[in-house]
Design an enzyme around this catalytic site. Sequence first.
Site, mmCIF file in Angstrom:
data_model
loop_
_atom_site.group_PDB
_atom_site.id
_atom_site.type_symbol
_atom_site.label_atom_id
_atom_site.label_comp_id
_atom_site.label_asym_id
_atom_site.label_seq_id
_atom_site.Cartn_x
_atom_site.Cartn_y
_atom_site.Cartn_z
ATOM 1 N N SER A 41 0.827 -1.207 0.000
ATOM 2 C CA SER A 41 0.000 0.000 0.000
ATOM 3 C C SER A 41 0.859 1.254 0.000
ATOM 4 O O SER A 41 0.347 2.344 -0.204
ATOM 5 C CB SER A 41 -0.937 0.008 1.205
ATOM 6 O OG SER A 41 -0.234 -0.274 2.379
ATOM 7 N N HIS A 45 -3.165 -3.415 -5.872
ATOM 8 C CA HIS A 45 -3.479 -2.871 -4.549
ATOM 9 C C HIS A 45 -4.968 -2.983 -4.254
ATOM 10 O O HIS A 45 -5.779 -2.211 -4.788
ATOM 11 C CB HIS A 45 -2.996 -1.410 -4.472
ATOM 12 C CG HIS A 45 -3.186 -0.789 -3.123
ATOM 13 N ND1 HIS A 45 -3.415 0.552 -2.936
ATOM 14 C CD2 HIS A 45 -3.191 -1.337 -1.886
ATOM 15 C CE1 HIS A 45 -3.547 0.796 -1.640
ATOM 16 N NE2 HIS A 45 -3.415 -0.331 -0.987
ATOM 17 N N GLU A 95 -6.142 -0.788 -7.380
ATOM 18 C CA GLU A 95 -5.193 0.074 -8.087
ATOM 19 C C GLU A 95 -4.160 -0.839 -8.745
ATOM 20 O O GLU A 95 -3.485 -1.604 -8.062
ATOM 21 C CB GLU A 95 -4.498 1.028 -7.106
ATOM 22 C CG GLU A 95 -5.438 2.085 -6.524
ATOM 23 C CD GLU A 95 -4.735 3.029 -5.530
ATOM 24 O OE1 GLU A 95 -5.231 4.145 -5.344
ATOM 25 O OE2 GLU A 95 -3.707 2.643 -4.933
ATOM 26 N N ASN A 154 -4.426 6.935 -1.484
ATOM 27 C CA ASN A 154 -3.746 7.404 -0.276
ATOM 28 C C ASN A 154 -3.078 8.752 -0.472
ATOM 29 O O ASN A 154 -2.774 9.445 0.494
ATOM 30 C CB ASN A 154 -2.721 6.371 0.204
ATOM 31 C CG ASN A 154 -3.398 5.292 1.018
ATOM 32 O OD1 ASN A 154 -4.473 5.507 1.575
ATOM 33 N ND2 ASN A 154 -2.792 4.120 1.068
HETATM 34 P P1 NAI Z 1 -1.101 -9.009 8.179
HETATM 35 O O1 NAI Z 1 -0.115 -8.693 9.209
HETATM 36 O O2 NAI Z 1 -2.518 -9.269 8.542
HETATM 37 O O3 NAI Z 1 -0.598 -10.295 7.353
HETATM 38 C C1 NAI Z 1 0.704 -10.451 6.856
HETATM 39 C C2 NAI Z 1 1.021 -11.945 6.825
HETATM 40 O O4 NAI Z 1 2.232 -12.125 6.104
HETATM 41 C C3 NAI Z 1 1.223 -12.535 8.215
HETATM 42 O O5 NAI Z 1 0.419 -13.691 8.348
HETATM 43 C C4 NAI Z 1 2.710 -12.891 8.241
HETATM 44 O O6 NAI Z 1 2.976 -14.079 8.973
HETATM 45 C C5 NAI Z 1 3.012 -13.107 6.780
HETATM 46 N N1 NAI Z 1 4.407 -12.883 6.403
HETATM 47 C C6 NAI Z 1 5.252 -11.934 6.872
HETATM 48 N N2 NAI Z 1 6.443 -12.041 6.237
HETATM 49 C C7 NAI Z 1 6.338 -13.075 5.375
HETATM 50 C C8 NAI Z 1 7.225 -13.653 4.428
HETATM 51 N N3 NAI Z 1 8.479 -13.213 4.262
HETATM 52 N N4 NAI Z 1 6.774 -14.683 3.679
HETATM 53 C C9 NAI Z 1 5.520 -15.156 3.843
HETATM 54 N N5 NAI Z 1 4.643 -14.659 4.727
HETATM 55 C C10 NAI Z 1 5.046 -13.616 5.467
HETATM 56 O O7 NAI Z 1 -0.977 -7.838 7.107
HETATM 57 P P2 NAI Z 1 -2.076 -7.281 6.064
HETATM 58 O O8 NAI Z 1 -2.838 -6.216 6.710
HETATM 59 O O9 NAI Z 1 -2.778 -8.437 5.448
HETATM 60 O O10 NAI Z 1 -1.122 -6.594 4.982
HETATM 61 C C11 NAI Z 1 -0.382 -7.322 4.043
HETATM 62 C C12 NAI Z 1 0.071 -6.399 2.929
HETATM 63 O O11 NAI Z 1 -1.068 -5.780 2.341
HETATM 64 C C13 NAI Z 1 0.987 -5.265 3.364
HETATM 65 O O12 NAI Z 1 1.902 -5.015 2.317
HETATM 66 C C14 NAI Z 1 0.029 -4.100 3.529
HETATM 67 O O13 NAI Z 1 0.657 -2.854 3.376
HETATM 68 C C15 NAI Z 1 -0.928 -4.359 2.385
HETATM 69 N N6 NAI Z 1 -2.253 -3.759 2.525
HETATM 70 C C16 NAI Z 1 -2.915 -3.786 3.723
HETATM 71 C C17 NAI Z 1 -4.176 -3.202 3.840
HETATM 72 C C18 NAI Z 1 -4.915 -3.233 5.129
HETATM 73 O O14 NAI Z 1 -5.901 -2.488 5.272
HETATM 74 N N7 NAI Z 1 -4.534 -4.054 6.084
HETATM 75 C C19 NAI Z 1 -4.815 -2.549 2.679
HETATM 76 C C20 NAI Z 1 -4.072 -2.655 1.454
HETATM 77 C C21 NAI Z 1 -2.823 -3.205 1.404
#
Ligand code: NAI
Length: 505
Positions: A123, A144, A156, A194
Amino acid sequence: MTNTLNGAPLLVVGAGIMGVGIAQVAAQAGHAVMLYDSREGAAAEAKEKLARLLEGLLAKGKLTAEGVTQTLSRIESISSLDAAASVRLVVEAIVEKLDVKRGLFGQLEAIVAADCVLATNTSSISVTAIANGLRHPGRLVGMHFFNPVPLMKLVEVVAGLQTDPAVAAAIFELSKVWGKVPVHARSTPGFIVNRIARPYYAETLALLLEQAATPAVLDACLRAAGFRMGPCELMDLIGHDTNFSVTQSVYEANFFDKRFVPSLVQRQLVDGGLLGRKSGHGFFDYPDGAAKPAIATVESIPPPTAQLLRVHGQGPLADRFVAALVKTGQPFLRHEGSDWLGLEVDGSQLRMTDGRTASELGLEVAVFDRPLSAENDITLAWAPSLRASQAWTSAATLWLGAFGFKPQRIADAPGLVVARTLAMLINEAADAVQQGVCTPDGANAAMKLGVNYPAGPFEWLAGWNTTAVVQVLDALDSFYRGERYRVSPWLRQQSYQEGGNEPQN
Ligand code: NAI
């Protein structure tokens, strides 16, 4: 390169909130989905959690039993990336760290085929930077999604410097098949949503810093303009830590351009742990069942009679004033060619803001905000000149009431609330278009679908007037002096093109 990714087997990396949502949407669209997470057991747990969620939707009648079974049968949790050698698309949703994302994609390049598309759900990180170091950087693209993925329509599609246009096009088409509305974006800080959304928070935070109005009043004014949530309640919902860190990252990524400078008001909330709903306190308090603070409203009584009433300007708002005056039975004149819009009462002026403060405009002057809705009883900010008499100050609020508004007096701040916020949202969108980040249609769609704005920035512009928007921004710029309110070159050129050197309303 890939012509279509429709139905292709795919891998989702990261089984957190976003990854699971992406896996669900892809499986519902018929893809065989592998789900991987580096934390042992996390992918399997996530699948179980998804199963419970889908069963809940089944119980509510929102899904069929067959739909639930099929979706779940298409998702396989895997414990090693090597199992994903045959996928044609990877969507990454892991931790938001550049080096970790780069490392993952480097690792994946050694596993998947050379034409497998690599998509990142980042993001805030540059897609160009994530692709740096890949053997085939052209295949990396931003995809995105917005949270919650199954409900939010916007995607996006973010192209980095080296992204192959055919890859971006394939992700664009695939997003449509998944029932989403994709918008092309160039990888620049904040992408579209954003970035363009920053002023929605920033202008309210700036007004709060000046103590121009309370959070409840600012929220009421912007809700009256059609926003589902006011900026303060929205920041409380998002979490001040998250909102502050996005603002800070956009600010830093723009080489500390003062346009994006974060706010001390929010900094203090973060420092104090007042993070919003999640901590129970932010701008508002959130004990269970707490009601939002109400704002005081002025009782509507007829305005005093006057010797000379004159409606200035033309258009729907002037017509509304005329209709209200007819009802009062008081005689009045019109000056349609006036360079301001509003009502003159025995030489005193009640004017719609053109960006200047009432005090800048004169003695017996009051300014009111730009009403965005023709409805009655909408909250509208207004301010008298610091030099206005008590008599005119009282009369001005009664006149606004007579015209069907719920007037909210705030400090005499340039551009008041709605005019200033909208002008800045339009300005940011104009810069994004000028810099090739998105098209005007793309910006409109992104803001309506990504953050539920009631209209897109270029739709507001179409219902306003480019020269008038530039005037508001120039007034803010000359009042505050600094970089924040500098007019987008796109907007200024557009106003020249429209021949608008004349003052407008
Ligand atoms: P989250 O923390 O809920 O999930 C991330 C997951 O990735 C965790 O289960 C973690 O164990 C795993 N992980 C971490 N490093 C890893 C690796 N090297 N290999 C495999 N798995 C790995 O995070 P979330 O909120 O789902 O965000 C994920 C991505 O999406 C980020 O890049 C975030 O910026 C993006 N994003 C998040 C939004 C939101 O509202 N939460 C909206 C749009 C994008």
